[in-house]
Structures are given as structure tokens and as C-alpha cells.
Scaffold this motif. Structure first.
Motif: not given
Length: 966
Positions: A188-199, A214-227
Motif C-alpha cells: 500500500l505505497t499510497s496509504l496515508r491513513v491506517l486506523w485499526l483501533s479496537g479490531c 506515505s503514511l500520515v496517521n497510524l492508529d493501532l490502539s486498543t488491541n492486544n498487540l505484543t512484542g
């Protein structure tokens, strides 16, 4: 054929002919319109009879080249039903926005074939099921895909990363099954917004995330990501915002983020990060907001903090940071919000913190700061909230700091501060909480403290204040808590205390107060705790104190005399009056006859005559009443307009919200003091047993105080209007039913369904908690949560209760819960609602509410979290057993000191321990100090249902409810 039928047929034929003459796209959207439910009539103007130029119809835009539909903008129009499939044939459609409606059913696979579609927004609906696989292989031109805020399920649709044209992918807050992100997202070379909260995301963040240049906004909050946070994240050269909060990430904060020239917002709070904060992070030239709170970060505060050029908001609380703050911190940045609480930071408070003149909130509680408060902070007129308790600060408070004009909260508890409280405090017109206990302040409390129009809490215990209590203090009608114990105050308690109509706690113990106890204290409707022990008070105990419902009463060790009022002579108050040798309990008057001699005989005769007189008056009153009933029976409707004989009988107005089989006469005949079952700030509640039988044979009647409206908020609605407006149109199984309202002049009555088991608070804390096993408590939580979720999410606009507490949750015969008492409820629109006074009860009020006077749904969530803690711990929200803490702080302290098990109700924590711990975590989430960290009530319901005990009868049956349009 009749003329009327012929006319209708002609109209239909005309409409059909008109529609047939439209271009194909507009015939299609008329078909789509007919497939939708449109309760707000938003699409009624889509009618060829009203406009023959469909390109001028609202909510749509036409193509420049042909009369074809290019954009449908149907957001937030209250549309309902399933997705209208005719829209899939609009080949020129480029922009489709159906967000924030009430659409249900599965997502339509046919959309993926639309050749021109570049923008698809279906967020904020109730679409369910899995994301169609065609979405990963179709959409030849799609740039924006927003499916956030639905109820989509199944595995996370990682195949959407194959749609290489995407610039914005928004899937947040859908209950996908636990799934990992694809290993390779670099396509996704053109991706500017990736909003994956609570998924429901699990596993590690793939290193390929750093390839999204190209990413401007990266939101991976409120999940159970580890590492660990991948170091490749520093390659996101265009990123402005990175949101990773509320996961289970470990390791350190990557170095190199300071080189991201566009980075403005970084939030990795509420994880398990460790190590030191990278020094280069504060070199990021655009960094405005850094949130790393509630982690396990350690080490010294980086010296580079003093060089941060753009920092506005820094929150590092609840870590293990040490060392001193750079003295130049604040000199080069426009700092507005600083929270470093619950660390081990030492040294002095930097004098430069407000150099830019923008600092609003300063929170460095529970650290090891020493030295004086810088005089420069006294000149910081933008400050609204200052919390510096439990440090080692010393010396006087800068005089100007007492009078800062925008300050809501000044908390300096537990330091070594000295000096006096400056009269300039009269300038602090917005001050709501003044908390300065446990210091070394001296001198008299200035009279100017009575000029504070918004003061809710004054806590100055354990100081060395002397002199009399200022008489002006009685003028502060907003006062909710007054704690001046353990000082050297003298003189009398000010007269006029009856103005303290919102006071819940009064503690004047361990001073040198003289004079008598003001009888006006007995007129304070919500006073819950009264302690005036260890003073030099004289005279009788006022009989008016019998009116109070107190969890704490302590008048011991004074010089009180005479007989105790009868209701205060029982065992409940056995320890409340010790150390008053001239005070006796009048439990057996005959025991003193030998001492009273002849006066006893005269008194007895007088008493007999008085009783006889009362009996005679009662007989006459009963005769008059029964005659009145006989003369007016059968004329139930007349009181609303006056009697037929022109008498002065009251004129009543009864407004019913359900079919009722009683009238105002039936209700008025039950308003006897023997039927009083409760009393609060707004009025008395009576149990009324009616003769009609059926569901409404027993009702509860709230009679509001006659002058209640004088204390109403500036909105112009008193509690009667608020409760009627709120409850009159609500239909929900977990909200108490309002049958009707009755008014006549100043007399105002609210008639509710009677809920037989009283309030949760009375049952839980009144000696009958044994009736509430864990399954029952859990069921009560779910019921009450569903009622509040209905108010917050299904009412349009939303309703905030504002006084959620255990005493406002009523229990029926099966211990089902119903939310009650909507006297201070507020209807809110977009964003928080401003109020002019604090509503709520001590121990339940959200921290931000008490100092900002801004109310949102998250205020109710906090209060409900306290109710959950009551049910888990068995403790009251405030009380002697908690010491000087409220329940939230007591729980946190107990967990930190002795672990989770130590705060559980010992009467239940056996086989139910694991379930109770699960709910305890939900309660702690609800009572987070930051509103943004609290879940919505809809989420609370989901979490509680998932935490249900294994017994099947404890599982609540969710009832479908129709949304309410208030």
C-alpha cells in the motif's frame, strides 16, 4: 370507479410517467430511497414532482459530463434498513457516504464491482457478518474505505491490504476475531491513513509497517498487540500521528524518532514498555503531544526535554522515572499540559514552565519534588488545574497563585508548605476545589473565601489554622464538602448553614469551636457525614438532626447537655456522643421521675392532655376528609379544572405517559408521612398503595420540595422538568417507568412504577448484603449498564444521567436493576455539555467533571465504575473504613500494596474469585482518571456479559429496544 379512486390512479400514473422520464441513475436512486426507512424524512425532497432537475436534489452531486450520479452524501440522516442494493448499478458513482445511520445486515459484495468508486464510507452503522472477500479483489479505483464502528465479525480482513489503490483504510472498533496483521503490508505505497483501533489484533506489529512511506496517521490502539515497537517505524518520514496506546507492547521506545520532521502526536501509553526515554525523541521539531503514561519506563528525565521546540502536551505519569527536570523546561516550547504524576522525580519545579504563557494543567503529584513553588507560577494566569500533592514542597505559596482567575482545582495536600491563605483568593472566581490538607499553613481563614461562587470542596485538615470560621463561609451555597479537622479554629459555627443545600460532608473535628450546634444543619438534605467531635460545643443536640440520614455522626468529646433526641438515642449512634457527661439518652423517661418529683406529675398530666388534643384533632380531620371524599367521588377529572361549585379546591394538571387507572385524588390520599420511603436533595418519596389492582396497584411518588426550583441550574429547567423531559419518552426495561406527573402551583409530583426491593445502596450497605451473591451482583451490573448504554447510545441526542450511584439503582422482586432519579440528567449534543454547578454524589464524581464543569457520557462511565467497585469490594464509596481516601483510591492502594485479591469482598471471594477479578479490571478501566481511557457503556455491557458467571440463570437476556429521539 369512484372519483376519488380515479384521482389517486391518475396521480400514480403521473408520478410513474415523471419517473420514467428521468435518466436511469435517478430512477435507480428513487428505487434505493423506497428500500430505506427514512423516519426523519431526509429524502422526501427526492421527488420529480417537486423538482424536474434531479441534479439539484440535496445529498447528491452529478457528473460534469452527463446527468449521472457521481456522489451520494447521506451521512447522519437517521436512515434505517439494509443496504439498498439498487445503488450497486450506479456506474458513475465515485463517492458514497452512508455513515452514521442505522443500517443493518451484511455488507453488499456488489459494491466491489463499481468501476468509478473512489470513496466508500459506511462507518457508524450496524453492519454485521464478515467483510466480503470480493472487497480484496475488486474496487479498481478505491482510495478511501471506511467501515469503522460497525459490528463486523470473523477474521480480520487482511486481504484488504491487496487493494493497492487505497489511501485511507479505516476499520476501527469492529469485533473481529483475534487476528494478526499480515506480515507484508508494504504494497500500500499510497496509504496515508491506517486506523485499526479496537479490531481484536494480536501478535506483533510487522516490521514491514516501516515501508508505508506515505503514511500520515497510524492508529493501532486498543488491541492486544505484543512484542516490541518495530524500529522500522522511524522510516515513516511523512507520519504526523502514531497511536499505539492500550496494547501489551514490550521493550523500549525506538531511537531515531526524533528525525521524523512531521511527527506531531505520539501515544504509546498503557503498554508494558520499559527502559529509558530516548534522548533524541525531544529533538523531533514538530512534536506537540507525547503520551507514554502507564508503562514501566525508568531512568532519568532526558536533559533534551528542555530543548523541545514544539511540545504542548507531555504525559508520563505512572512510570518509574527519576531525576530532576531540566530548569529551562518550558522556556522554548508552548507547554499547556504536563502530567508527571506517580514517578520518583525529584528536585525543584522549573520556574520556566509557563514562560510561553499557555500552561493550563500542571500535575506532578506523588513524586519527590522539594523546595518552594516558583513565584513565576503565581503569574501564570492561564492555569486551570494544579495538582502537586504528596511531594516535599516547602515555604509559602506564591500569593498571586491563590487568586488565579481560571483555576478550577488547586491541590497541595501532603507537603511541607507554610504561610497563610491570602485574601487575594477572592479573585479565583472559578475555583471549585481547594485541597490544602496536611501542610503547615497558619493564620485565619480569610473572609474572602466566602466570595468564591463556584467553591465545591474546601479541604484544609491537619494544618495550624486559627481564629474563627469566617461568617462568609455560610454564604457559599455551592459547597459540597468542608473538611477543616485538626486545626486550632475557635469561635462559633457560622449561622446560616442552611444555605449549604449541597453539602454531603462536614468535618470540623479536633478544633476549639465553641457555642451551640446550629439547628440549620438538620435542614441539609444530602448531608451524609457530620463530625464535630473534640471541640468545646455546648447546649442541646438539636432535634433537627433527626432529619438527616447519616453514614457518620460524631459529636463526642464536647460539652453538650440535655436529653438526646429520641431517634439519636438508639444503638446505631452509641459511639457518637461519648465524652459528653451532661448528655443523656432519653430512652426511659419514667426512670427519672424520682428526680423530677412534682414536675413529673405535672408533665404527665400535660402530656395526657396533649395526646388527647391530638387524638381529637385527628378525629376531626378524618371526619372532614371522609366527607370530602364522599362529596367528590366520581369526579376524577374535575380537580384539574376546579370544582363545579366554584370552591377553592386546588387546580391540578396531570400528564400521563402510560395508560393509568388512577387519578390525582388517589395519589394525594397516599401522601402521608407514614408512607415516606426515602428522602433526598430534591424531595420525599412515598409508597402509594392504590385500590385499582393490576400492575399499577403500587406506585412510588416523588414530591419535590416547594422551593427546589430556586437552586436549579441556569438552563432554566429544574429537576421536575428535567426528569419529565427525560423519563417521559424513555421505554427501556432497565430504566424506571414514569407513569405520570402532577402539578399544582408549587406542588409537583412524579409518579413512578414501584420497585419493591429498594435501592442497591440500601441492600448492599444496609446489613442485607448476604442476599446478593456474586451472580446476583453481576446481573445487577449488566442490567444497570444496559440502561445507561441505552441513554448514551440509543437516544438521539444522548442523555447523561449525571448522578449514577448505588442509591439510584433500584431492584425489583427478582433483583433486576432499574436506573432511577433523572432530576439532574442532561441532554447533550456534539461534544461535552457545560454546566454551571456540579451534580452528583460524593465518591462518584468523575475527577475532570468537578474541576472543568464539562459533562460527557464518560462522566457516567466513571460513576458506574464506582458502583461496580462497590459490588466487587462490598465497600461504600466513602467511609471511615477507607480512611481519607475514596473507594477508587482505596482500591488502587490496596492492589498496589497487597494484590488484587485483597480488595475483593471476603464474603464472596471463594469460587467466584476469578469472575470478580475480571469485573474488577473492567471497573478499574471505567474509573480511569482520563476520560479518553474509559470504555463506552456499550463496551462495558459487552465486557460484563463476557465476564458472566458460569451458571445459566445469571446470563441476562438482552431485550431489543427502539432508539429514542429526544
Amino acid at each position: 370507479m369512484t372519483p376519488l379512486l380515479l384521482l389517486r390512479l391518475l396521480c400514480l400514473l403521473s408520478l410513474a410517467a415523471t419517473a420514467a422520464a428521468l435518466p436511469a441513475d435517478f430512477t435507480t436512486i428513487l428505487a434505493a430511497k423506497s428500500a430505506l426507512s427514512d423516519p426523519a424524512s431526509a429524502l422526501v425532497v427526492w421527488d420529480p414532482r417537486l423538482s424536474r432537475s434531479p441534479c439539484r436534489w440535496p445529498h447528491l452531486l452529478c457528473s460534469d459530463r452527463s446527468p449521472a450520479v457521481a456522489s451520494l452524501l447521506l451521512s447522519n440522516l437517521s436512515l434505517a434498513g439494509t443496504f439498498p442494493s439498487p445503488l450497486c448499478s450506479l456506474e458513475s458513482l465515485a463517492h458514497l457516504d452512508l455513515s452514521y445511520n442505522s443500517l443493518t445486515g451484511p455488507l453488499p459484495p456488489c459494491l466491489a464491482a463499481l468501476p468509478s468508486l473512489t470513496h466508500l464510507d459506511l462507518a457508524g452503522n450496524e453492519f454485521s457478518g464478515q467483510v466480503p472477500g470480493s472487497y480484496g479483489a475488486g474496487f479498481p479505483s478505491l482510495a478511501t474505505l471506511s467501515l469503522a464502528g460497525n459490528v463486523l465479525s470473523g477474521a480480520f480482513p487482511g486481504f484488504l491490504f491487496d487493494v493497492t489503490t487505497l489511501e485511507e483504510l479505516l476499520l476501527a472498533y469492529n469485533p473481529f476475531a483475534p487476528s494478526a496483521l499480515p506480515e507484508n503490508v508494504s504494497g500500500l505505497t499510497s496509504l496515508r491513513v491506517l486506523w485499526l483501533s479496537g479490531c481484536g489484533l494480536v501478535g506483533e506489529i510487522p516490521p514491514s509497517i516501516g515501508s508505508l512511506g506515505s503514511l500520515v496517521n497510524l492508529d493501532l490502539s486498543t488491541n492486544n498487540l505484543t512484542g516490541e515497537i518495530p524500529s522500522s517505524i522511524r522510516r515513516l518520514e511523512n507520519v504526523v500521528q502514531i497511536e499505539l496506546y492500550s496494547n501489551r507492547l514490550t521493550g523500549s521506545v525506538p531511537e531515531g524518532l526524533g528525525a521524523l520532521k512531521r511527527l506531531q502526536f505520539l501515544d504509546a501509553s498503557m503498554n508494558r514498555l520499559s527502559g529509558e526515554i530516548p534522548a533524541d525523541l525531544f529533538h523531533a521539531p514538530s512534536l506537540e503531544s507525547l503520551h507514554l503514561y502507564q508503562n514501566d519506563l525508568s531512568g532519568r528525565m532526558p536533559a533534551t526535554l528542555g530543548q523541545a521546540p514544539a511540545l504542548v502536551d507531555l504525559r508520563l505519569f505512572t512510570n518509574r522515572l527519576v531525576g530532576e527536570l531540566p530548569p529551562e523546561f518550558g522556556k522554548k516550547c508552548p507547554l499547556q499540559f504536563l502530567d508527571l504524576s506517580d514517578n520518583r522525580i525529584s528536585g525543584r519545579i522549573p520556574a520556566a514552565l509557563c514562560s510561553a504563557g499557555k500552561l493550563e494543567q500542571l500535575l506532578i503529584l506523588n513524586n519527590e519534588l522539594f523546595g518552594p513553588i516558583p513565584p513565576e507560577l503565581g503569574q501564570c494566569r492561564t492555569l486551570t488545574r494544579v495538582r502537586l500533592p504528596n511531594n516535599r514542597l516547602s515555604g509559602p505559596v506564591p500569593p498571586d497563585m491563590w487568586g488565579l482567575p481560571h483555576l478550577y482545582l488547586l491541590e497541595l495536600v501532603g507537603n511541607k508548605l507554610s504561610g497563610t491563605l491570602d485574601p487575594i483568593i477572592a479573585m479565583a472566581k472559578n475555583l471549585s476545589q481547594l485541597l490544602i490538607s496536611d501542610n503547615g499553613f497558619t493564620g485565619a481563614l480569610p473572609a474572602q473565601i466566602g466570595a468564591l461562587p463556584a467553591l465545591f470542596e474546601l479541604s484544609a485538615a491537619n494544618n495550624m489554622f486559627s481564629g474563627p470560621l469566617p461568617a462568609s463561609l455560610a454564604e457559599v451555597s455551592t459547597l459540597g464538602r468542608l473538611d477543616l479537622r485538626n486545626n486550632s479554629l475557635s469561635g462559633e459555627v457560622p449561622r446560616g448553614v442552611r444555605r449549604w443545600q449541597k453539602l454531603t460532608q462536614l468535618d470540623l473535628a479536633n478544633n476549639r469551636l465553641t457555642g451551640t450546634i446550629p439547628p440549620g444543619l438538620g435542614e441539609l438534605p444530602v448531608l451524609n457525614s457530620l463530625d464535630m467531635s473534640n471541640n468545646e460545643l455546648i447546649g442541646d443536640v438539636p432535634v433537627q438532626l433527626e432529619n438527616l440520614k447519616l453514614s457518620l455522626l460524631n459529636l463526642s468529646n464536647n460539652r453538650l447537655t440535655g436529653a438526646l433526641p429520641p431517634l439519636l438515642s438508639g444503638s446505631m449512634y452509641r459511639d457518637s456522643f461519648v465524652g459528653n457527661p451532661a448528655l443523656w439518652r432519653d430512652t426511659c423517661p419514667s426512670g427519672r421521675r424520682a428526680r423530677t418529683g412534682r414536675r413529673g406529675l405535672v408533665g404527665s398530666v400535660t402530656s395526657i392532655l396533649a395526646v388527647a388534643g391530638v387524638v381529637l384533632l385527628l378525629v376531626v380531620a378524618w371526619f372532614c376528609y371522609t366527607s370530602y371524599r364522599r362529596q367528590h367521588s366520581g369526579h376524577a377529572a374535575e380537580p384539574r379544572g376546579g370544582g363545579r361549585d366554584g370552591s377553592s379546591r386546588p387546580r391540578w394538571l396531570l400528564t400521563s405517559f402510560h395508560k393509568v387507572e388512577f387519578d390525582e385524588d388517589d395519589i394525594m390520599s397516599c401522601l402521608d408521612e407514614d408512607n415516606v420511603v426515602g428522602m433526598g436533595a430534591a424531595g420525599k418519596v412515598y409508597k402509594a398503595v392504590l385500590g385499582g389492582g393490576g400492575e399499577d396497584a403500587v406506585v412510588a411518588v416523588k414530591k419535590l420540595w416547594g422551593d427546589e426550583g430556586k437552586a436549579a441550574e441556569s438552563t432554566g429547567k429544574d429537576s421536575f422538568d428535567a426528569e419529565v423531559a427525560t423519563l417521559g419518552r424513555i421505554r427501556h426495561k432497565n430504566i424506571v417507568k414514569l407513569w405520570c406527573c402532577i402539578r399544582s402551583g408549587d406542588c409537583r409530583l412524579l409518579v413512578y412504577e414501584y420497585v419493591s426491593n429498594g435501592s442497591l445502596g440500601d441492600l448492599l450497605h444496609g446489613g442485607k448484603s448476604g442476599l446478593l451473591d456474586w451472580p446476583a451482583r453481576h446481573r445487577i451490573m449488566v442490567d444497570a449498564a444496559e440502561g445507561l448504554a441505552y441513554l448514551h447510545h440509543d437516544c438521539a441526542p444522548p442523555i447523561v444521567h449525571r448522578d449514577v450511584k448505588s442509591n439510584n439503582i433500584l431492584l425489583d422482586a427478582e433483583l433486576g436493576a432499574k436506573v432511577a432519579d433523572f432530576g439532574v440528567a442532561r441532554i447533550i449534543g456534539n461534544g461535552p455539555a457545560a454546566v454551571t454547578a456540579i451534580a452528583g454524589s460524593c465518591g462518584y464524581i468523575a475527577p475532570e467533571y468537578s474541576y472543568t464543569l464539562r459533562v460527557t457520557q464518560k462522566s457516567d462511565v466513571y460513576s458506574f465504575g464506582v458502583v461496580m467497585l462497590e459490588l466487587v469490594t462490598g465497600k461504600k464509596p466513602i467511609g471511615e473504613e477507607l480512611g481519607d481516601k475514596d473507594l477508587v483510591r482505596w482500591v488502587h492502594g490496596g492492589i498496589e500494596r497487597d494484590g488484587l485479591d485483597s480488595v475483593l469482598d471476603p464474603g464472596l471471594a471463594g469460587a467466584s474469585k476469578d469472575d470478580m477479578v475480571t469485573v474488577l479490571h473492567v471497573a478499574l478501566l471505567c474509573t480511569s482518571s482520563l476520560p479518553i481511557n474509559r470504555p463506552s457503556m456499550k463496551t462495558v455491557v459487552k465486557l460484563l456479559v463476557e465476564a458472566a458467571p458460569p451458571s445459566p440463570e445469571s446470563m441476562p437476556k438482552a431485550a431489543e429496544q427502539r432508539p429514542l429521539d429526544v
